[in-house]
Scaffold this motif. Sequence first.
Motif, PDB file in Angstrom:
ATOM      1  N   THR A 100       2.246  -6.909  21.501  1.00  9.95           N
ATOM      2  CA  THR A 100       1.156  -5.956  21.270  1.00  9.95           C
ATOM      3  C   THR A 100       0.198  -6.404  20.176  1.00  9.95           C
ATOM      4  O   THR A 100      -0.787  -5.736  19.916  1.00  9.95           O
ATOM      5  N   GLY A 101       0.519  -7.506  19.478  1.00  9.47           N
ATOM      6  CA  GLY A 101      -0.340  -8.003  18.409  1.00  9.47           C
ATOM      7  C   GLY A 101       0.388  -8.040  17.078  1.00  9.47           C
ATOM      8  O   GLY A 101       1.603  -7.860  17.005  1.00  9.47           O
ATOM      9  N   PRO A 102      -0.351  -8.254  15.995  1.00 10.29           N
ATOM     10  CA  PRO A 102       0.276  -8.337  14.669  1.00 10.29           C
ATOM     11  C   PRO A 102       0.825  -6.989  14.214  1.00 10.29           C
ATOM     12  O   PRO A 102       0.264  -5.945  14.507  1.00 10.29           O
ATOM     13  N   TRP A 103       1.931  -7.063  13.484  1.00  7.84           N
ATOM     14  CA  TRP A 103       2.544  -5.859  12.943  1.00  7.84           C
ATOM     15  C   TRP A 103       2.878  -6.078  11.472  1.00  7.84           C
ATOM     16  O   TRP A 103       2.912  -7.210  10.983  1.00  7.84           O
ATOM     17  N   VAL A 104       3.132  -4.984  10.779  1.00 10.57           N
ATOM     18  CA  VAL A 104       3.542  -5.007   9.383  1.00 10.57           C
ATOM     19  C   VAL A 104       4.887  -4.292   9.281  1.00 10.57           C
ATOM     20  O   VAL A 104       5.137  -3.306   9.973  1.00 10.57           O
ATOM     21  N   ARG A 105       5.779  -4.831   8.437  1.00  9.92           N
ATOM     22  CA  ARG A 105       7.080  -4.187   8.191  1.00  9.92           C
ATOM     23  C   ARG A 105       6.979  -3.460   6.863  1.00  9.92           C
ATOM     24  O   ARG A 105       6.530  -4.016   5.874  1.00  9.92           O
ATOM     25  N   GLY A 147       4.122   6.204   0.301  1.00 14.98           N
ATOM     26  CA  GLY A 147       4.878   5.339  -0.597  1.00 14.98           C
ATOM     27  C   GLY A 147       5.662   4.226   0.069  1.00 14.98           C
ATOM     28  O   GLY A 147       6.452   3.556  -0.591  1.00 14.98           O
ATOM     29  N   TRP A 148       5.475   4.015   1.345  1.00 20.00           N
ATOM     30  CA  TRP A 148       6.122   2.899   2.028  1.00 20.00           C
ATOM     31  C   TRP A 148       5.409   1.621   1.598  1.00 20.00           C
ATOM     32  O   TRP A 148       4.185   1.587   1.509  1.00 20.00           O
ATOM     33  N   CYS A 149       6.168   0.554   1.336  1.00 16.63           N
ATOM     34  CA  CYS A 149       5.612  -0.702   0.844  1.00 16.63           C
ATOM     35  C   CYS A 149       5.785  -1.811   1.867  1.00 16.63           C
ATOM     36  O   CYS A 149       6.838  -1.925   2.498  1.00 16.63           O
ATOM     37  N   GLU A 150       4.773  -2.647   1.988  1.00 13.16           N
ATOM     38  CA  GLU A 150       4.826  -3.763   2.915  1.00 13.16           C
ATOM     39  C   GLU A 150       5.830  -4.799   2.430  1.00 13.16           C
ATOM     40  O   GLU A 150       5.812  -5.201   1.262  1.00 13.16           O
ATOM     41  N   VAL A 151       6.721  -5.226   3.332  1.00 10.02           N
ATOM     42  CA  VAL A 151       7.736  -6.236   2.991  1.00 10.02           C
ATOM     43  C   VAL A 151       7.745  -7.397   3.969  1.00 10.02           C
ATOM     44  O   VAL A 151       8.570  -8.302   3.852  1.00 10.02           O
ATOM     45  N   GLY A 152       6.850  -7.387   4.933  1.00  9.60           N
ATOM     46  CA  GLY A 152       6.789  -8.485   5.885  1.00  9.60           C
ATOM     47  C   GLY A 152       5.776  -8.209   6.966  1.00  9.60           C
ATOM     48  O   GLY A 152       5.187  -7.124   7.036  1.00  9.60           O
ATOM     49  N   GLU A 153       5.560  -9.216   7.788  1.00  6.70           N
ATOM     50  CA  GLU A 153       4.649  -9.065   8.911  1.00  6.70           C
ATOM     51  C   GLU A 153       5.047 -10.040   9.995  1.00  6.70           C
ATOM     52  O   GLU A 153       5.859 -10.942   9.775  1.00  6.70           O
ATOM     53  N   GLY A 154       4.500  -9.833  11.152  1.00  8.76           N
ATOM     54  CA  GLY A 154       4.821 -10.698  12.279  1.00  8.76           C
ATOM     55  C   GLY A 154       3.883 -10.460  13.430  1.00  8.76           C
ATOM     56  O   GLY A 154       2.877  -9.757  13.305  1.00  8.76           O
ATOM     57  N   GLU A 155       4.254 -11.025  14.549  1.00 12.49           N
ATOM     58  CA  GLU A 155       3.431 -10.948  15.759  1.00 12.49           C
ATOM     59  C   GLU A 155       4.328 -10.530  16.918  1.00 12.49           C
ATOM     60  O   GLU A 155       5.446 -11.002  17.046  1.00 12.49           O
ATOM     61  N   ILE A 157      18.148   2.108   2.119  1.00 13.45           N
ATOM     62  CA  ILE A 157      16.734   1.857   2.356  1.00 13.45           C
ATOM     63  C   ILE A 157      16.408   1.981   3.844  1.00 13.45           C
ATOM     64  O   ILE A 157      17.186   1.568   4.689  1.00 13.45           O
ATOM     65  N   CYS A 158      15.238   2.533   4.134  1.00 13.92           N
ATOM     66  CA  CYS A 158      14.747   2.617   5.511  1.00 13.92           C
ATOM     67  C   CYS A 158      13.582   1.642   5.689  1.00 13.92           C
ATOM     68  O   CYS A 158      12.839   1.381   4.751  1.00 13.92           O
ATOM     69  N   GLU A 159      13.465   1.139   6.902  1.00 13.58           N
ATOM     70  CA  GLU A 159      12.350   0.268   7.237  1.00 13.58           C
ATOM     71  C   GLU A 159      11.778   0.668   8.585  1.00 13.58           C
ATOM     72  O   GLU A 159      12.431   1.362   9.374  1.00 13.58           O
ATOM     73  N   LEU A 160      10.548   0.198   8.828  1.00  9.16           N
ATOM     74  CA  LEU A 160       9.893   0.400  10.110  1.00  9.16           C
ATOM     75  C   LEU A 160       8.859  -0.701  10.288  1.00  9.16           C
ATOM     76  O   LEU A 160       8.510  -1.397   9.346  1.00  9.16           O
ATOM     77  N   LYS A 161       8.410  -0.857  11.519  1.00 10.99           N
ATOM     78  CA  LYS A 161       7.310  -1.764  11.828  1.00 10.99           C
ATOM     79  C   LYS A 161       6.172  -0.926  12.382  1.00 10.99           C
ATOM     80  O   LYS A 161       6.403   0.059  13.089  1.00 10.99           O
ATOM     81  N   CYS A 162       4.965  -1.347  12.078  1.00 10.03           N
ATOM     82  CA  CYS A 162       3.792  -0.628  12.558  1.00 10.03           C
ATOM     83  C   CYS A 162       2.751  -1.652  12.995  1.00 10.03           C
ATOM     84  O   CYS A 162       2.473  -2.607  12.260  1.00 10.03           O
TER      85      CYS A 162
END
Length: 137
Positions: free
Chosen positions: A129-134, A118-126, A98-103
Amino acid sequence: MIRPAQPEDHPACAAVFLAAYRQAFPLHPPDYYVPERYFESITGEEQWVAVQAGQIIAVLSIYWPENFIHSLYVEPRLQNRGIGRRLLEAVVARAKGICELKCDKVNKRAVAFYEHLGWCEVGEGEAETGPWVRLRK
């Protein structure tokens, strides 16, 4: 053509990174957009490039031990032509698992791009630079 970046490619990779980064995050002061920002960001990662007519037009940086895609940047004047998708898919196809990234959430175009592929959200954080999604694929 998609291929691993070579050391001599790094100045061109930095130029693509800076042009695309400036477009995605225009609120930084001008002295923020310097090649050193790119070189600092790729430590320990492998870069892949898309090349057209002998010119690097997109760059992707991946940290293989975690299959983590740290960045994907396409020359702004060539965006929305499938270049980023092809580069991303070529690298993901080489991953073992599996591959992951943050945006950054503020980069709505990028988030929509990954979700469309088709990338699915699996987390988020701060971050600084501000809030991000994994996202995961």
